[in-house]
Design a protein around this motif. Structure first.
Motif, PDB file in Angstrom:
ATOM      1  N   MET A  36       0.912  -0.752   0.085  1.00 17.32           N
ATOM      2  CA  MET A  36       0.227  -0.358  -0.244  1.00 17.32           C
ATOM      3  C   MET A  36       1.001   1.103   0.182  1.00 17.32           C
ATOM      4  N   GLY A  37       1.549   1.665  -1.226  1.00 15.03           N
ATOM      5  CA  GLY A  37       1.855   3.031  -0.884  1.00 15.03           C
ATOM      6  C   GLY A  37       3.942   2.864  -1.027  1.00 15.03           C
ATOM      7  N   GLN A  38       3.966   1.327  -0.419  1.00 22.38           N
ATOM      8  CA  GLN A  38       5.708   1.410  -0.380  1.00 22.38           C
ATOM      9  C   GLN A  38       6.711   0.187  -1.148  1.00 22.38           C
ATOM     10  N   THR A  39       7.184   0.790  -1.135  1.00 23.81           N
ATOM     11  CA  THR A  39       7.733   0.346  -2.088  1.00 23.81           C
ATOM     12  C   THR A  39       9.592  -0.800  -1.724  1.00 23.81           C
ATOM     13  N   ALA A  97       5.478   0.432   7.931  1.00 23.78           N
ATOM     14  CA  ALA A  97       6.779   1.695   8.423  1.00 23.78           C
ATOM     15  C   ALA A  97       7.132   2.735   7.540  1.00 23.78           C
ATOM     16  N   VAL A  98       7.253   4.007   7.866  1.00 29.20           N
ATOM     17  CA  VAL A  98       7.097   4.798   6.920  1.00 29.20           C
ATOM     18  C   VAL A  98       8.525   5.498   7.019  1.00 29.20           C
ATOM     19  N   ASP A  99       9.312   5.080   5.832  1.00 27.30           N
ATOM     20  CA  ASP A  99      10.446   5.704   5.111  1.00 27.30           C
ATOM     21  C   ASP A  99      10.962   7.110   5.626  1.00 27.30           C
ATOM     22  N   ILE A 117       2.926  13.391   7.292  1.00 17.57           N
ATOM     23  CA  ILE A 117       4.419  12.975   6.458  1.00 17.57           C
ATOM     24  C   ILE A 117       4.256  12.495   5.456  1.00 17.57           C
ATOM     25  N   GLU A 118       5.261  13.985   3.881  1.00 15.49           N
ATOM     26  CA  GLU A 118       4.857  13.215   2.780  1.00 15.49           C
ATOM     27  C   GLU A 118       6.207  12.379   2.812  1.00 15.49           C
ATOM     28  N   THR A 119       6.307  11.483   1.927  1.00 16.42           N
ATOM     29  CA  THR A 119       6.779  10.614   1.629  1.00 16.42           C
ATOM     30  C   THR A 119       7.453  10.709   0.226  1.00 16.42           C
ATOM     31  N   GLY A 120       8.190  10.351  -0.718  1.00 19.57           N
ATOM     32  CA  GLY A 120       8.238  10.788  -2.304  1.00 19.57           C
ATOM     33  C   GLY A 120       9.808   9.275  -2.688  1.00 19.57           C
ATOM     34  N   VAL A 121       8.649   8.263  -3.216  1.00 20.24           N
ATOM     35  CA  VAL A 121       9.892   7.211  -3.686  1.00 20.24           C
ATOM     36  C   VAL A 121      10.368   7.460  -5.579  1.00 20.24           C
ATOM     37  N   LEU A 122      11.242   7.410  -5.757  1.00 20.46           N
ATOM     38  CA  LEU A 122      11.491   7.317  -7.332  1.00 20.46           C
ATOM     39  C   LEU A 122      11.170   6.292  -7.865  1.00 20.46           C
ATOM     40  N   ILE A 123      10.359   6.417  -9.067  1.00 26.49           N
ATOM     41  CA  ILE A 123      10.219   4.935  -9.676  1.00 26.49           C
ATOM     42  C   ILE A 123      10.760   4.483 -11.275  1.00 26.49           C
ATOM     43  N   ALA A 124      11.277   4.498 -11.805  1.00 30.93           N
ATOM     44  CA  ALA A 124      11.433   4.056 -12.979  1.00 30.93           C
ATOM     45  C   ALA A 124      10.458   4.808 -14.143  1.00 30.93           C
ATOM     46  N   GLU A 125       9.763   3.866 -13.935  1.00 32.98           N
ATOM     47  CA  GLU A 125       7.973   4.287 -15.339  1.00 32.98           C
ATOM     48  C   GLU A 125       7.917   5.482 -15.326  1.00 32.98           C
ATOM     49  N   LYS A 126       6.973   5.567 -13.188  1.00 30.74           N
ATOM     50  CA  LYS A 126       6.080   6.854 -13.157  1.00 30.74           C
ATOM     51  C   LYS A 126       7.275   7.773 -12.707  1.00 30.74           C
ATOM     52  N   GLY A 127       8.323   7.747 -12.289  1.00 31.39           N
ATOM     53  CA  GLY A 127       8.552   9.252 -11.922  1.00 31.39           C
ATOM     54  C   GLY A 127       8.855   8.621 -10.350  1.00 31.39           C
ATOM     55  N   LEU A 128       8.058   9.833 -10.168  1.00 34.80           N
ATOM     56  CA  LEU A 128       7.594  10.613  -8.064  1.00 34.80           C
ATOM     57  C   LEU A 128       6.781   9.965  -8.069  1.00 34.80           C
ATOM     58  N   GLU A 129       6.465   8.909  -6.846  1.00 34.28           N
ATOM     59  CA  GLU A 129       5.162   8.142  -6.293  1.00 34.28           C
ATOM     60  C   GLU A 129       5.264   8.719  -5.147  1.00 34.28           C
ATOM     61  N   LYS A 130       4.636   9.584  -4.970  1.00 36.59           N
ATOM     62  CA  LYS A 130       4.315  10.396  -3.665  1.00 36.59           C
ATOM     63  C   LYS A 130       2.815  10.063  -2.487  1.00 36.59           C
ATOM     64  N   ARG A 131       3.383  10.041  -0.940  1.00 38.98           N
ATOM     65  CA  ARG A 131       1.725   9.850  -0.853  1.00 38.98           C
ATOM     66  C   ARG A 131       2.556  10.595   0.497  1.00 38.98           C
TER      67      ARG A 131
END
Length: 185
Positions: A36-39, A97-99, A117-131
């Protein structure tokens, strides 16, 4: 005096072969139900093990989920740039867990007495995925103690306690996210 890392009760002193912060935690493979939103995989760490190494930065918060926005009370602890949340302090693994690495922590303008807490994960195909994670110090199931005081006085006192707890957690989270930007020597 107690040794750092002691369990708190007599006879429960623990002896670490290395400083607690350096003690490795076991990783379990990522499970689809945890995505759920975690990579990244969630470390499989018992609540009591995290409690020993988190510099007393633990306690109860209520979390609003992505799909189930009803507040769920969770036992939380901060360790190694992560905010772990558990069903209770005896749980054998975290609910999630929240990174906190590079996260933006702020007092919510949308939810009263809450931290976002706003997190951002860089995903190659999607760019920045925020939660955006929302945690509050308010216990949705709390029964006010009104012995000897009016209901309004009890509410005022509980708001004061919740605000103090919010300030404490906000400070801890700010301190932890700042580690992202500290140079390592």
């Amino acid at each position: 005096g107690r040794e750092p890392g002691s369990g708190g009760e007599p006879g429960s002193e623990l002896h670490f072969p290395q400083p607690p912060a350096a003690r490795p935690l076991h990783r379990s493979p990522r499970r689809p139900s945890q995505s759920m939103g975690q990579t990244s995989s969630v470390q499989r760490a018992r609540a009591k093990d995290i409690k020993r190494v988190c510099d007393n930065r633990f306690g109860w918060l209520s979390k609003a989920g992505l799909t189930n926005t009803k507040l769920q009370r969770r036992w939380c602890a901060i360790h190694n740039l992560k905010l772990y949340y558990y069903e209770n302090p005896r749980a054998t693994e975290p609910k999630g867990a929240v990174d906190l690495k590079g996260a933006i922590v702020s007092i919510s303008k949308r939810v009263k007495l809450a931290i976002e807490i706003e997190t951002g994960v860089l995903i190659a195909e999607k760019g920045l995925e925020k939660r955006v994670y929302v945690f509050t110090t308010v216990d949705p199931e709390l029964q006010l103690r009104t012995e000897g005081v009016t209901v309004e006085e009890a509410r005022r006192e509980q708001r004061r306690v919740d605000k103090n707890n919010l300030d404490k957690w906000f400070g801890w989270l700010q301190e932890e996210t700042a580690k992202t930007f500290m140079p390592k020597y």
